[in-house]
Write an enzyme that holds these catalytic residues in place. Structure first.
Site, mmCIF file in Angstrom:
data_model
loop_
_atom_site.group_PDB
_atom_site.id
_atom_site.type_symbol
_atom_site.label_atom_id
_atom_site.label_comp_id
_atom_site.label_asym_id
_atom_site.label_seq_id
_atom_site.Cartn_x
_atom_site.Cartn_y
_atom_site.Cartn_z
ATOM 1 C CD1 TRP A 71 -23.053 -21.221 4.216
ATOM 2 C CD2 TRP A 71 -23.182 -22.603 2.478
ATOM 3 N NE1 TRP A 71 -24.350 -21.641 4.102
ATOM 4 C CE2 TRP A 71 -24.467 -22.493 3.052
ATOM 5 C CE3 TRP A 71 -23.021 -23.422 1.352
ATOM 6 C CZ2 TRP A 71 -25.571 -23.171 2.554
ATOM 7 C CZ3 TRP A 71 -24.133 -24.098 0.875
ATOM 8 C CH2 TRP A 71 -25.384 -23.973 1.470
ATOM 9 C CE LYS A 95 -30.338 -30.767 3.318
ATOM 10 N NZ LYS A 95 -30.929 -31.042 4.625
ATOM 11 N NE ARG A 104 -15.247 -25.728 7.417
ATOM 12 C CZ ARG A 104 -15.589 -25.795 8.693
ATOM 13 N NH1 ARG A 104 -15.781 -26.956 9.266
ATOM 14 N NH2 ARG A 104 -15.722 -24.700 9.408
ATOM 15 C CB CYS A 151 -15.920 -20.582 4.470
ATOM 16 S SG CYS A 151 -17.180 -19.327 4.222
ATOM 17 C CD GLU A 201 -36.711 -36.406 6.881
ATOM 18 O OE1 GLU A 201 -36.649 -35.456 7.654
ATOM 19 O OE2 GLU A 201 -36.509 -36.299 5.662
ATOM 20 C CD GLU A 226 -38.827 -31.112 11.955
ATOM 21 O OE1 GLU A 226 -39.762 -30.993 11.155
ATOM 22 O OE2 GLU A 226 -37.662 -31.356 11.591
ATOM 23 C CE LYS A 284 -35.991 -34.259 10.268
ATOM 24 N NZ LYS A 284 -36.389 -32.919 9.960
ATOM 25 C CG ASN A 312 -15.197 -20.634 8.709
ATOM 26 O OD1 ASN A 312 -16.360 -20.344 8.418
ATOM 27 N ND2 ASN A 312 -14.895 -21.599 9.553
ATOM 28 N N GLY A 313 -16.179 -17.310 9.137
ATOM 29 C CA GLY A 313 -16.774 -16.701 10.325
ATOM 30 C C GLY A 313 -17.569 -15.474 9.929
ATOM 31 C CG HIS A 327 -61.780 -34.412 19.166
ATOM 32 N ND1 HIS A 327 -63.073 -34.279 19.638
ATOM 33 C CD2 HIS A 327 -61.022 -33.542 19.891
ATOM 34 C CE1 HIS A 327 -63.100 -33.351 20.587
ATOM 35 N NE2 HIS A 327 -61.865 -32.898 20.762
HETATM 36 O O1 M6R Z 1 -35.262 -26.601 1.185
HETATM 37 P P1 M6R Z 1 -36.605 -26.528 1.846
HETATM 38 O O2 M6R Z 1 -36.530 -26.086 3.250
HETATM 39 O O3 M6R Z 1 -37.580 -25.693 1.063
HETATM 40 O O4 M6R Z 1 -37.147 -28.012 1.820
HETATM 41 C C1 M6R Z 1 -38.448 -28.311 2.227
HETATM 42 C C2 M6R Z 1 -38.589 -29.786 2.550
HETATM 43 O O5 M6R Z 1 -38.366 -30.567 1.421
HETATM 44 C C3 M6R Z 1 -37.614 -30.206 3.661
HETATM 45 O O6 M6R Z 1 -37.775 -29.404 4.788
HETATM 46 C C4 M6R Z 1 -37.815 -31.664 4.066
HETATM 47 O O7 M6R Z 1 -39.077 -31.829 4.634
HETATM 48 C C5 M6R Z 1 -36.718 -32.038 5.041
HETATM 49 N N1 M6R Z 1 -35.597 -32.570 4.350
HETATM 50 C C6 M6R Z 1 -37.152 -32.987 6.077
HETATM 51 O O8 M6R Z 1 -36.133 -33.252 6.982
#
Ligand code: M6R
Length: 600
Positions: free
Chosen positions: A72, A595, A27, A2, A480, A473, A477, A96-97, A496
């Protein structure tokens, strides 16, 4: 996470506090509030939503001392009642905490006649300070804080007195001319002053208009160094990091600490969940788990499959949420939806589908009050704080942490994990944040590798068992944020098909930490080396053998095999980040991505 602000000076406090809070919205932004001493009494105004919503409901208040908060939520929904400041008599507090022992304190204070109106842990603090307050505010704050377990950064207002304190949550004091400030972070006050004092853990500040006095826990006065901030505002919002993604990668030790707070009791070998509404007998009865999620959250769920299967002996299906509803699969007796935002349309649709089949539901999410939390029986919050970068980093690590805790908890109840093993594992788990900090302090090799291979068109990430989800993952990363084509593969599957793509132009990142399949992964490394691929291995710091087979090695601290994926995650995040940076990509806002994906 927060944002908190305090002001005492010669100007109208409300306007300055509101302005400073706006700079802390990164935050937290689910609710906000201020408390101003108007010369006679403390006036409190709160609102659900952002600072702009709060601004609309604040009347003209005259007063030159006050505190403010942007929230938050961690304990209690984001609404007006749970918004800070919380009050008790003439005391107002912003915090905050996480107060880990708030339930015990709440029971005790209720028995002493204190009335609780919110669902927050913070209200305990307001009452506790009030309880100890006779005439000296500093003494009351110190006595209250001695009883608190957990983390805090607080600002306390009582009449025209302002006190601030911290432990494990950031807090700074800004020094102006005839005015002084309290804030969670530098951007909040940079417009007013560049002279800043960083409060250390267990220090308390008494903030007056012309002077700030600092004390230790025994109320002994201490000297503090004044720092001059050279950053501009934009750099300050990212705490000096070039991108939010890098900042959030660096926040991971803190995020994990918060995920664990009040949940791990390693000496007793216990795990406690606040939002879990599954009785022990129901946990014993779970026949199968279905995990549904998208993107990075899916990758977390995929590691969750290995964890539940190994630690609690429950079979798990991991389903891509957008496929689940069309696959006509019958969900397990428990459905776990994982979503950072709690708003992802595909995950919600899959969850509703599963619910209609009558299974029990649990969500793992970072956003209190998000849609998903209103549709499930149990919610476990990841408590990572807001994530600004589109690429999920700290929320992924916290999702993993929750999955470890859940799998261990289920395993203990189902008799798969002894008390002794539980204690050992919890001790190892608690070391992980410090081990991540070590990794973050030594990025040289990653940066070097990134600069050599920044122009590659294709990358492979390979791993087996627990490391396979991290290979996925890593590839996600890299794709994207750097726009390089990348594949995450189960290392044994290369032969394979994809081996046909391996050449001297396809760098391979091999997650080769010590464990059950280490020798097999080494064989897979030899396969790609035979096709001249440059190989970077992510390996255990004690592994003296691996460098014989690869071109570069990034070492991760030694931990139990089952926890090593968390450490390897940090390496693949940093690698993607530095490759994207070397390619000049817009890291925090990659093209075509959002996002939160709220359309199916
Ligand atoms: O908010 P969510 O975790 O449900 O979002 C799912 C995906 O859209 C999200 O994890 C996306 O793959 C990431 N931004 C990738 O870094």
């Amino acid at each position: 996470m927060c944002g908190i602000v305090g002001y005492k000076g010669k100007r109208q406090a409300a306007a300055i506090i509101i302005d400073s809070l706006k700079r802390l919205e990164y935050r937290g932004y689910d609710s906000a509030g201020i408390a101003i001493f108007n010369g006679k009494a403390i006036e409190v105004h709160k609102e659900k939503g952002r600072i702009i919503d709060l601004e609309k409901v604040i009347p003209d208040i005259s007063g030159t001392v006050g505190i403010g908060h942007t929230r938050w939520a961690t304990h209690g929904r984001p609404n007006k009642i749970n918004a800070h400041p919380h009050t008790s008599g003439d005391i107002a507090v912003v915090h905050n905490g996480i107060i880990e022992n708030y339930q015990q304190l709440k029971e005790r204070l209720s028995q002493s006649g204190y009335n609780f109106v919110s669902e927050t842990d913070t209200e305990v603090l307001a009452h506790l300070i009030n309880y100890y307050h006779k005439s000296d505010l500093i003494e009351a704050v110190l006595s209250a804080l001695k009883e608190i377990k957990g983390s805090y950064a607080i600002a306390v207002l009582c009449g025209n007195e302002l006190v601030a304190a911290r432990k494990d949550s950031p807090l700074i004091i800004g020094l102006g001319e005839g005015e002084n400030f309290v804030a969670s972070d530098i951007p909040a006050i940079l417009k007013y002053t560049r002279k800043v004092i960083f409060l250390n853990d267990l220090e308390v500040a008494y903030v007056d208009q012309d002077r700030v006095t600092f004390f230790d826990t025994e109320k002994r006065e201490i000297e503090k160094k004044v720092n001059t901030i050279e950053w501009n505002l934009e750099a300050a919002e990212k705490s000096g990091y070039e991108h939010f993604m890098l900042k959030e990668i660096h926040e991971q030790p803190r995020a994990l600490h918060d995920t664990f707070a009040g949940r791990i009791y390693e000496l007793e070998g216990n795990i406690v969940f606040d939002g879990l509404k599954l009785t022990e007998s129901r946990i014993k009865d779970i026949s199968r788990i279905s995990i549904i999620a998208c993107g990075t959250s899916y990758n977390a769920g995929f590691l969750g499959k290995y964890l539940f299967e190994q630690l609690s002996g429950i079979h798990v299906d991991v389903e891509i949420a957008s496929e689940f509803r069309y696959a006509h699969s019958s969900p397990g007796s428990l459905v776990i939806a994982i979503s950072q935002s709690g708003e992802t349309a595909d995950t919600l649709a899959a969850l509703r589908e599963a619910k209609s089949s009558g299974c029990r539901t649990l969500a793992i999410t970072n956003v209190t009050g998000s849609t998903i939390t209103r549709e499930v029986e149990s919610v476990i919050y990841t408590r990572s704080g807001p994530e600004i970068g589109v690429a999920a980093t700290k929320t992924f690590i916290s999702q993993l942490a929750v999955l470890y805790l859940l799998a261990l908890y289920f395993g203990k109840i189902r008799g798969k994990i002894s008390q002794d093993r539980m204690k050992r594992m919890l001790v190892s788990l608690k070391h992980i944040p410090a081990q991540i900090t070590r990794l973050l302090n030594d990025k040289e090799m990653i940066i070097k590798f990134a600069s050599v291979f920044k122009s590659s068109n294709d990358f492979f990430f390979i791993g087996r068992t627990l490391n396979y989800p991290i290979a996925l993952e890593g590839a996600l990363k890299l794709k994207e944020i750097s726009y390089i084509h990348a594949e995450g593969y189960a290392a044994g599957e290369l032969k394979h098909g994809p081996l046909a793509l391996i050449t001297q132009n396809t760098p391979v990142v091999a997650i080769a930490t010590k464990g059950l399949t280490y020798d097999k992964v080494v064989n897979n490394i030899k396969e790609v080396k035979a096709r001249e691929a440059p190989v970077l291995a992510i390996a255990d710091e004690k592994d003296s053998e691996i460098e014989k087979y690869v071109d570069s090695v990034i070492r991760v601290p030694t931990t139990e095999e089952i926890f090593s994926p968390v450490l390897s995650t940090v390496v693949v995040q940093l690698l993607s980040y530095y490759i994207a940076k070397a390619r000049n990509c817009p890291i925090d806002q990659p093209r075509n991505l959002a996002k939160s994906v709220t359309v199916e």
